[in-house]
Design a protein around this motif. Structure first.
Motif, PDB file in Angstrom:
ATOM      1  N   SER A  53      34.416  49.332  47.181  1.00 35.94           N
ATOM      2  CA  SER A  53      33.221  48.978  46.413  1.00 35.94           C
ATOM      3  C   SER A  53      33.376  49.451  44.975  1.00 35.94           C
ATOM      4  O   SER A  53      33.866  50.543  44.714  1.00 35.94           O
ATOM      5  N   SER A  54      33.027  48.582  44.060  1.00 36.60           N
ATOM      6  CA  SER A  54      33.103  48.833  42.613  1.00 36.60           C
ATOM      7  C   SER A  54      34.518  49.128  42.112  1.00 36.60           C
ATOM      8  O   SER A  54      34.693  49.627  41.003  1.00 36.60           O
ATOM      9  N   ALA A  55      35.526  48.821  42.910  1.00 38.48           N
ATOM     10  CA  ALA A  55      36.918  49.025  42.476  1.00 38.48           C
ATOM     11  C   ALA A  55      37.326  47.922  41.505  1.00 38.48           C
ATOM     12  O   ALA A  55      36.821  46.803  41.567  1.00 38.48           O
ATOM     13  N   ASN A  56      38.250  48.247  40.613  1.00 40.24           N
ATOM     14  CA  ASN A  56      38.793  47.259  39.684  1.00 40.24           C
ATOM     15  C   ASN A  56      40.101  46.742  40.261  1.00 40.24           C
ATOM     16  O   ASN A  56      41.110  47.449  40.265  1.00 40.24           O
ATOM     17  N   LEU A  57      40.066  45.524  40.766  1.00 40.01           N
ATOM     18  CA  LEU A  57      41.240  44.864  41.342  1.00 40.01           C
ATOM     19  C   LEU A  57      41.615  43.640  40.518  1.00 40.01           C
ATOM     20  O   LEU A  57      42.283  42.733  41.004  1.00 40.01           O
ATOM     21  N   SER A  58      41.206  43.625  39.252  1.00 41.47           N
ATOM     22  CA  SER A  58      41.523  42.475  38.408  1.00 41.47           C
ATOM     23  C   SER A  58      43.038  42.337  38.271  1.00 41.47           C
ATOM     24  O   SER A  58      43.751  43.323  38.139  1.00 41.47           O
ATOM     25  N   PHE A  59      43.500  41.117  38.372  1.00 36.43           N
ATOM     26  CA  PHE A  59      44.919  40.771  38.268  1.00 36.43           C
ATOM     27  C   PHE A  59      45.786  41.402  39.372  1.00 36.43           C
ATOM     28  O   PHE A  59      47.011  41.374  39.285  1.00 36.43           O
ATOM     29  N   ALA A  60      45.177  41.966  40.399  1.00 37.07           N
ATOM     30  CA  ALA A  60      45.944  42.571  41.498  1.00 37.07           C
ATOM     31  C   ALA A  60      46.580  41.484  42.367  1.00 37.07           C
ATOM     32  O   ALA A  60      46.036  40.394  42.531  1.00 37.07           O
ATOM     33  N   ASN A  61      47.739  41.789  42.917  1.00 41.44           N
ATOM     34  CA  ASN A  61      48.411  40.903  43.864  1.00 41.44           C
ATOM     35  C   ASN A  61      48.015  41.351  45.261  1.00 41.44           C
ATOM     36  O   ASN A  61      48.465  42.391  45.738  1.00 41.44           O
ATOM     37  N   LEU A  62      47.138  40.571  45.894  1.00 40.61           N
ATOM     38  CA  LEU A  62      46.661  40.869  47.245  1.00 40.61           C
ATOM     39  C   LEU A  62      47.110  39.790  48.230  1.00 40.61           C
ATOM     40  O   LEU A  62      46.505  39.598  49.278  1.00 40.61           O
ATOM     41  N   ARG A  63      48.197  39.096  47.891  1.00 42.27           N
ATOM     42  CA  ARG A  63      48.698  38.059  48.797  1.00 42.27           C
ATOM     43  C   ARG A  63      49.030  38.658  50.147  1.00 42.27           C
ATOM     44  O   ARG A  63      49.683  39.694  50.235  1.00 42.27           O
ATOM     45  N   PHE A  64      48.553  38.015  51.190  1.00 41.53           N
ATOM     46  CA  PHE A  64      48.802  38.407  52.576  1.00 41.53           C
ATOM     47  C   PHE A  64      48.236  39.788  52.922  1.00 41.53           C
ATOM     48  O   PHE A  64      48.582  40.367  53.953  1.00 41.53           O
ATOM     49  N   ALA A  65      47.378  40.351  52.085  1.00 43.58           N
ATOM     50  CA  ALA A  65      46.779  41.653  52.373  1.00 43.58           C
ATOM     51  C   ALA A  65      45.772  41.524  53.517  1.00 43.58           C
ATOM     52  O   ALA A  65      45.106  40.503  53.666  1.00 43.58           O
ATOM     53  N   ASN A  66      45.681  42.571  54.306  1.00 47.50           N
ATOM     54  CA  ASN A  66      44.692  42.627  55.377  1.00 47.50           C
ATOM     55  C   ASN A  66      43.459  43.327  54.820  1.00 47.50           C
ATOM     56  O   ASN A  66      43.474  44.533  54.598  1.00 47.50           O
ATOM     57  N   LEU A  67      42.404  42.549  54.570  1.00 43.78           N
ATOM     58  CA  LEU A  67      41.147  43.076  54.032  1.00 43.78           C
ATOM     59  C   LEU A  67      40.018  42.929  55.045  1.00 43.78           C
ATOM     60  O   LEU A  67      38.838  42.940  54.683  1.00 43.78           O
ATOM     61  N   ARG A  68      40.367  42.837  56.324  1.00 39.30           N
ATOM     62  CA  ARG A  68      39.344  42.693  57.361  1.00 39.30           C
ATOM     63  C   ARG A  68      38.407  43.884  57.340  1.00 39.30           C
ATOM     64  O   ARG A  68      38.840  45.023  57.292  1.00 39.30           O
ATOM     65  N   PHE A  69      37.129  43.595  57.334  1.00 40.01           N
ATOM     66  CA  PHE A  69      36.065  44.606  57.347  1.00 40.01           C
ATOM     67  C   PHE A  69      36.074  45.509  56.106  1.00 40.01           C
ATOM     68  O   PHE A  69      35.428  46.539  56.084  1.00 40.01           O
ATOM     69  N   ALA A  70      36.812  45.151  55.073  1.00 36.04           N
ATOM     70  CA  ALA A  70      36.822  45.950  53.846  1.00 36.04           C
ATOM     71  C   ALA A  70      35.510  45.758  53.092  1.00 36.04           C
ATOM     72  O   ALA A  70      34.920  44.687  53.114  1.00 36.04           O
ATOM     73  N   ASN A  71      35.075  46.805  52.429  1.00 36.64           N
ATOM     74  CA  ASN A  71      33.884  46.738  51.590  1.00 36.64           C
ATOM     75  C   ASN A  71      34.332  46.466  50.160  1.00 36.64           C
ATOM     76  O   ASN A  71      34.870  47.355  49.497  1.00 36.64           O
ATOM     77  N   LEU A  72      34.145  45.241  49.705  1.00 43.18           N
ATOM     78  CA  LEU A  72      34.518  44.830  48.356  1.00 43.18           C
ATOM     79  C   LEU A  72      33.276  44.533  47.514  1.00 43.18           C
ATOM     80  O   LEU A  72      33.357  43.862  46.490  1.00 43.18           O
ATOM     81  N   SER A  73      32.137  45.065  47.923  1.00 42.42           N
ATOM     82  CA  SER A  73      30.913  44.809  47.174  1.00 42.42           C
ATOM     83  C   SER A  73      31.041  45.363  45.763  1.00 42.42           C
ATOM     84  O   SER A  73      31.556  46.464  45.565  1.00 42.42           O
ATOM     85  N   PHE A  74      30.632  44.563  44.811  1.00 48.39           N
ATOM     86  CA  PHE A  74      30.662  44.907  43.383  1.00 48.39           C
ATOM     87  C   PHE A  74      32.087  45.118  42.844  1.00 48.39           C
ATOM     88  O   PHE A  74      32.258  45.591  41.723  1.00 48.39           O
ATOM     89  N   ALA A  75      33.099  44.775  43.609  1.00 45.25           N
ATOM     90  CA  ALA A  75      34.484  44.928  43.137  1.00 45.25           C
ATOM     91  C   ALA A  75      34.809  43.852  42.106  1.00 45.25           C
ATOM     92  O   ALA A  75      34.289  42.744  42.156  1.00 45.25           O
ATOM     93  N   ASN A  76      35.680  44.191  41.175  1.00 45.06           N
ATOM     94  CA  ASN A  76      36.160  43.232  40.184  1.00 45.06           C
ATOM     95  C   ASN A  76      37.475  42.648  40.692  1.00 45.06           C
ATOM     96  O   ASN A  76      38.506  43.315  40.666  1.00 45.06           O
ATOM     97  N   LEU A  77      37.413  41.427  41.170  1.00 41.03           N
ATOM     98  CA  LEU A  77      38.583  40.722  41.682  1.00 41.03           C
ATOM     99  C   LEU A  77      38.958  39.558  40.770  1.00 41.03           C
ATOM    100  O   LEU A  77      39.662  38.646  41.171  1.00 41.03           O
ATOM    101  N   SER A  78      38.516  39.623  39.519  1.00 38.17           N
ATOM    102  CA  SER A  78      38.814  38.530  38.602  1.00 38.17           C
ATOM    103  C   SER A  78      40.314  38.396  38.404  1.00 38.17           C
ATOM    104  O   SER A  78      41.025  39.382  38.255  1.00 38.17           O
ATOM    105  N   PHE A  79      40.779  37.173  38.496  1.00 37.05           N
ATOM    106  CA  PHE A  79      42.196  36.819  38.331  1.00 37.05           C
ATOM    107  C   PHE A  79      43.103  37.434  39.413  1.00 37.05           C
ATOM    108  O   PHE A  79      44.322  37.420  39.276  1.00 37.05           O
TER     109      PHE A  79
END
Length: 181
Positions: A53-79
């Motif tokens: 939550s509220s993490a900055n993941l902008s421009f991160a490479n999350l290809r094939f990542a397992n994000l099951r049940f992850a809390n990404l609320s308010f996260a920055n996933l732009s690009f």
């Protein structure tokens, strides 16, 4: 190949992991809230049940990542590159997905409708109990969404758009069509 394994439930709040090479890392259940993971390589990482939550993941490479049940609320996933990431039951409420690549993401569909009130993007996520439609503060099953956006809705035009989006989602789910294609 890096094979980092972090203690389950590790507390990495506010950590600066910008541009870190965390391919194949096991970060399951880690607390990464408000962490800086911009431009990090998290390809094939296990982030199931992680708090991002509220993490900055902008421009991160999350290809094939397992994000099951992850809390990404308010996260920055732009690009961010989320191609083929597993987003089943992930909490993406109020996440910034501007220009994120979600093609072939598992358990996620960005619906072809925009909330005229400017609320958060409307999307659907697959859960253990079926598909949920989320947007703004709303969280509906497909059946609940159909009932809520009936012709008697205060905004009939938006309700009709939502009925179209629900039909679109059901077609994708039934035909096994790729996410966001």
């Amino acid at each position: 190949v890096n094979t980092y394994s972090i203690e389950p439930g590790a507390d990495l709040r506010y950590a600066n992991l910008s541009s870190a090479d965390l391919r194949y890392a096991n970060l399951s259940s880690a607390n990464l809230s408000s962490a800086n993971l911009s431009s990090a390589n998290l390809r094939f990482a296990n982030l199931s049940f992680a708090n991002l939550s509220s993490a900055n993941l902008s421009f991160a490479n999350l290809r094939f990542a397992n994000l099951r049940f992850a809390n990404l609320s308010f996260a920055n996933l732009s690009f961010a590159d989320l191609r083929s990431a597993d987003l089943r039951s992930a909490n993406l409420r109020f996440a910034n997905l501007r220009s994120a690549n979600l093609s072939s993401a598992i358990g996620f569909h960005l619906l072809p409708v925009q909330d005229p009130r400017g609320h958060s993007f409307i999307h659907a996520t697959e859960t253990d109990t079926g598909w949920r439609i989320l947007g703004g503060c709303r969280d509906f099953s497909i059946e609940q969404a159909r009932a809520h956006f009936s012709p008697s809705h205060p905004d009939p035009s938006f309700a009709a758009d939502m009925q179209y989006a629900i039909d679109w989602l059901e077609n994708k789910v039934q035909t096994g069509g790729p996410s966001n294609a």
